[in-house]
Design an enzyme around this catalytic site. Structure first.
Site, PDB file in Angstrom:
ATOM      1  N   HIS A  49      33.906   1.712  10.560  1.00  0.00           N
ATOM      2  CA  HIS A  49      34.854   1.325   9.500  1.00  0.00           C
ATOM      3  C   HIS A  49      35.141  -0.170   9.561  1.00  0.00           C
ATOM      4  O   HIS A  49      36.062  -0.617  10.246  1.00  0.00           O
ATOM      5  CB  HIS A  49      36.154   2.126   9.647  1.00  0.00           C
ATOM      6  CG  HIS A  49      37.017   2.084   8.430  1.00  0.00           C
ATOM      7  ND1 HIS A  49      37.692   3.177   7.963  1.00  0.00           N
ATOM      8  CD2 HIS A  49      37.315   1.080   7.573  1.00  0.00           C
ATOM      9  CE1 HIS A  49      38.370   2.859   6.875  1.00  0.00           C
ATOM     10  NE2 HIS A  49      38.161   1.584   6.624  1.00  0.00           N
ATOM     11  N   ARG A  53      33.599  -7.821   3.522  1.00  0.00           N
ATOM     12  CA  ARG A  53      33.934  -8.631   2.326  1.00  0.00           C
ATOM     13  C   ARG A  53      32.699  -9.256   1.666  1.00  0.00           C
ATOM     14  O   ARG A  53      32.030  -8.636   0.927  1.00  0.00           O
ATOM     15  CB  ARG A  53      34.955  -9.726   2.684  1.00  0.00           C
ATOM     16  CG  ARG A  53      36.148  -9.262   3.509  1.00  0.00           C
ATOM     17  CD  ARG A  53      37.037  -8.315   2.779  1.00  0.00           C
ATOM     18  NE  ARG A  53      38.291  -8.093   3.486  1.00  0.00           N
ATOM     19  CZ  ARG A  53      39.038  -7.014   3.342  1.00  0.00           C
ATOM     20  NH1 ARG A  53      38.667  -6.043   2.525  1.00  0.00           N
ATOM     21  NH2 ARG A  53      40.167  -6.877   4.013  1.00  0.00           N
ATOM     22  N   ASN A  83      34.815  -1.178  -0.728  1.00  0.00           N
ATOM     23  CA  ASN A  83      35.883  -1.765  -1.567  1.00  0.00           C
ATOM     24  C   ASN A  83      35.774  -3.282  -1.616  1.00  0.00           C
ATOM     25  O   ASN A  83      36.735  -4.014  -1.418  1.00  0.00           O
ATOM     26  CB  ASN A  83      37.272  -1.338  -1.074  1.00  0.00           C
ATOM     27  CG  ASN A  83      37.622  -1.923   0.277  1.00  0.00           C
ATOM     28  OD1 ASN A  83      36.731  -2.165   1.089  1.00  0.00           O
ATOM     29  ND2 ASN A  83      38.889  -2.170   0.526  1.00  0.00           N
ATOM     30  N   GLU A 141      34.815   4.541   0.826  1.00  0.00           N
ATOM     31  CA  GLU A 141      35.972   5.205   1.333  1.00  0.00           C
ATOM     32  C   GLU A 141      36.818   5.611   0.148  1.00  0.00           C
ATOM     33  O   GLU A 141      37.083   4.824  -0.748  1.00  0.00           O
ATOM     34  CB  GLU A 141      36.752   4.268   2.257  1.00  0.00           C
ATOM     35  CG  GLU A 141      37.056   2.957   1.588  1.00  0.00           C
ATOM     36  CD  GLU A 141      37.805   1.984   2.479  1.00  0.00           C
ATOM     37  OE1 GLU A 141      38.231   2.317   3.589  1.00  0.00           O
ATOM     38  OE2 GLU A 141      37.959   0.855   2.037  1.00  0.00           O
ATOM     39  N   HIS A 166      40.479   8.320   2.739  1.00  0.00           N
ATOM     40  CA  HIS A 166      41.743   7.728   3.179  1.00  0.00           C
ATOM     41  C   HIS A 166      42.821   8.750   2.906  1.00  0.00           C
ATOM     42  O   HIS A 166      43.188   8.938   1.744  1.00  0.00           O
ATOM     43  CB  HIS A 166      42.085   6.507   2.319  1.00  0.00           C
ATOM     44  CG  HIS A 166      41.414   5.276   2.755  1.00  0.00           C
ATOM     45  ND1 HIS A 166      42.041   4.064   2.793  1.00  0.00           N
ATOM     46  CD2 HIS A 166      40.162   5.074   3.182  1.00  0.00           C
ATOM     47  CE1 HIS A 166      41.205   3.157   3.226  1.00  0.00           C
ATOM     48  NE2 HIS A 166      40.056   3.731   3.463  1.00  0.00           N
ATOM     49  N   ASP A 256      38.674  -0.425  11.516  1.00  0.00           N
ATOM     50  CA  ASP A 256      39.155  -0.741  10.162  1.00  0.00           C
ATOM     51  C   ASP A 256      39.317  -2.263  10.034  1.00  0.00           C
ATOM     52  O   ASP A 256      40.323  -2.759   9.517  1.00  0.00           O
ATOM     53  CB  ASP A 256      40.470  -0.009   9.844  1.00  0.00           C
ATOM     54  CG  ASP A 256      40.894  -0.180   8.389  1.00  0.00           C
ATOM     55  OD1 ASP A 256      40.090  -0.672   7.585  1.00  0.00           O
ATOM     56  OD2 ASP A 256      42.043   0.172   8.074  1.00  0.00           O
ATOM     57  N   HIS A 260      41.858 -10.834   6.266  1.00  0.00           N
ATOM     58  CA  HIS A 260      42.445 -11.619   5.179  1.00  0.00           C
ATOM     59  C   HIS A 260      42.866 -12.949   5.798  1.00  0.00           C
ATOM     60  O   HIS A 260      43.112 -13.022   7.004  1.00  0.00           O
ATOM     61  CB  HIS A 260      43.704 -10.954   4.622  1.00  0.00           C
ATOM     62  CG  HIS A 260      43.489  -9.570   4.096  1.00  0.00           C
ATOM     63  ND1 HIS A 260      42.982  -9.319   2.853  1.00  0.00           N
ATOM     64  CD2 HIS A 260      43.723  -8.352   4.643  1.00  0.00           C
ATOM     65  CE1 HIS A 260      42.912  -8.013   2.647  1.00  0.00           C
ATOM     66  NE2 HIS A 260      43.347  -7.400   3.726  1.00  0.00           N
TER      67      HIS A 260
HETATM   68  C1  NCD Z   1      41.931  -2.382   3.669  1.00  0.00           C
HETATM   69  C2  NCD Z   1      41.233  -3.650   3.249  1.00  0.00           C
HETATM   70  O1  NCD Z   1      41.824  -4.729   3.397  1.00  0.00           O
HETATM   71  O2  NCD Z   1      40.097  -3.576   2.750  1.00  0.00           O
HETATM   72  N1  NCD Z   1      43.181  -2.686   4.299  1.00  0.00           N
HETATM   73  C3  NCD Z   1      43.861  -1.928   5.166  1.00  0.00           C
HETATM   74  O3  NCD Z   1      45.041  -2.205   5.404  1.00  0.00           O
HETATM   75  N2  NCD Z   1      43.290  -0.925   5.792  1.00  0.00           N
HETATM   76  C4  NCD Z   1      42.093  -1.553   2.444  1.00  0.00           C
HETATM   77  C5  NCD Z   1      43.070  -0.425   2.585  1.00  0.00           C
HETATM   78  O4  NCD Z   1      42.776   0.527   3.311  1.00  0.00           O
HETATM   79  O5  NCD Z   1      44.117  -0.486   1.934  1.00  0.00           O
END
Ligand code: NCD
Length: 389
Positions: A49, A53, A83, A141, A166, A256, A260
């Site tokens: 996971h 980007r 995503n 996802e 999710h 995950d 950012h």
């Molecule tokens: C995920 C992302 O930034 O792509 N962020 C997260 O907090 N897990 C998307 C998401 O699951 O909301």
């Protein structure tokens, strides 16, 4: 080539030698003569996971920077999430992204296909076209707030592939909404549940034939420990303690990895980077006796390979790729964001102790040694259909 050392082999650390041909392990024996590798040699990690980007969000991360970060964390294979911007919900975008990966990825790379209300009627046809070339690890996802249960049901009736869900409604996000979502999904069929954050949801999944994934941040941090948002949210201490008590029921640990920039975080973008720190943090916990080494290898290598169908990954054995992460238990040090390789440039794990891999091997080739990467972007392979994968 023959490498000898303390390998994680058939559930324990034993001194043996592995003979490698064309990247594959062809022989494991005690009494072969080979090059000595110092340290504890585990199967390299598989992070199912990550959000690498790229595309229009290359300022947050790219396949190149994300895969480099993964390599420094002892990871040999990732499953990237759809995503992206634009999202991976059609054949062309899937192929376009795999082309980038082929040129840029440091480690092996695979990509989930996104499911939406708009593409569900075509999902089987799309998979057929993509899978003439690539192996799609899962459809996902799936965000339940965007893809309702009816769409999920329809997808289940059309395809047999693993679907990753999710189990959360980001508009609600509370503990009950996760449990409710898991209950509702289990009525439809089997799924792989991403980033489960409560023991109750984990127990429901454990008692079913679905599979679960938990992140390090939901195990290591509670609600008020971190000033930034994440989906699903960090929970109360009592919820986290319950989750930890049920650690043995978790199928997969996954980061995950959701990078950012700090500015975007201040504006509320949810998600934490973490692909580089998962194995190092947990190997440190193994050293301290908080986690059994078998649990770590099972949840970050063996089970990810089994559940997502990567037949030649996840174990050190004859017929598997020679993918190793070598840890020197003495090399513990605090995590520093400035020493990590994600474009994010920050980490919620600042100052936590960790043991980063001293060496990493992919298909028998040494790709990292003492903090230095020995290959270029593009060394990693994308997971293809009908190949040896
Ligand atoms: C995920 C992302 O930034 O792509 N962020 C997260 O907090 N897990 C998307 C998401 O699951 O909301």
């Amino acid at each position: 080539m023959i490498l000898c050392g303390e390998f994680f082999y058939h559930g324990r650390i034993v001194y043996c030698c592995v003979e490698i041909e064309d990247g594959l392990i062809v022989n494991v024996k005690r009494d072969l003569k080979g090059k000595e590798v110092k340290g504890v040699i585990l199967p390299a990690g598989i992070d199912v996971h990550v959000h690498f980007r790229d595309f229009k969000e290359s300022h947050k991360e790219t396949i190149e920077s994300g895969s480099l970060s993964a390599l420094y964390g002892g990871v040999c294979l990732v499953v990237d999430q759809p995503n992206t911007n634009p999202p991976i919900v059609d054949v062309d975008t899937y192929f376009k992204r795999m082309e980038i990966a082929k040129r840029k990825t440091f480690i092996d790379y695979s990509l989930n296909l996104g499911l939406t209300e708009d593409n569900v009627d075509e999902i089987d046809k799309m998979l057929n076209v993509i899978e003439r070339v690539y192996r799609v690890p899962a459809v996902g996802e799936v965000f339940l707030n965007k893809v309702g249960y009816d769409t999920l049901k329809k997808a289940k009736s059309k395809i047999r592939k693993l679907i990753t869900v999710h189990a959360e409604d980001p508009n609600e996000g509370d503990v009950e909404s996760e449990i409710k979502a898991v209950e509702n999904c289990l009525k439809i069929g089997d799924f792989h549940f991403c980033h489960i954050s409560t023991a109750d949801a984990l127990n429901l999944i454990y008692d079913s034939s679905s599979t679960s994934e938990v992140t390090p941040h939901h195990l290591l941090f509670s609600k008020n420990d971190v000033p930034f948002d994440v989906n699903p949210p960090l929970r109360e201490i009592k919820d986290r303690v319950e989750l930890i008590k049920n650690f043995w029921k978790i199928d997969i640990l996954a980061s995950d990895h959701a990078p950012h920039t700090l500015e975007e975080k201040r504006e509320g973008a949810p998600g934490f980077p973490g692909v580089e720190t998962l194995y190092p943090i947990f190997f440190y916990m193994v050293k301290r006796g908080y986690v059994r080494i078998n649990d770590l290898v099972e949840k970050f290598a063996i089970n990810p390979a089994r559940i997502f169908g990567f037949d030649r990954y996840g174990e050190i054995d004859v017929g598997k790729y020679a993918n190793f992460a070598v840890f020197d238990p003495k090399m513990e040090r605090p995590i520093r964001a400035k020493e990590l390789h994600s474009k994010a440039g920050w980490t919620i794990y600042e100052n936590l102790m960790a043991i980063f891999p001293k060496e990493v091997y992919i298909r028998g080739e040494k790709v990292l040694e003492d903090g230095e990467v020995l290959v270029d972007g593009g060394f990693g392979r994308v997971i293809r259909k009908n190949s040896k994968f």
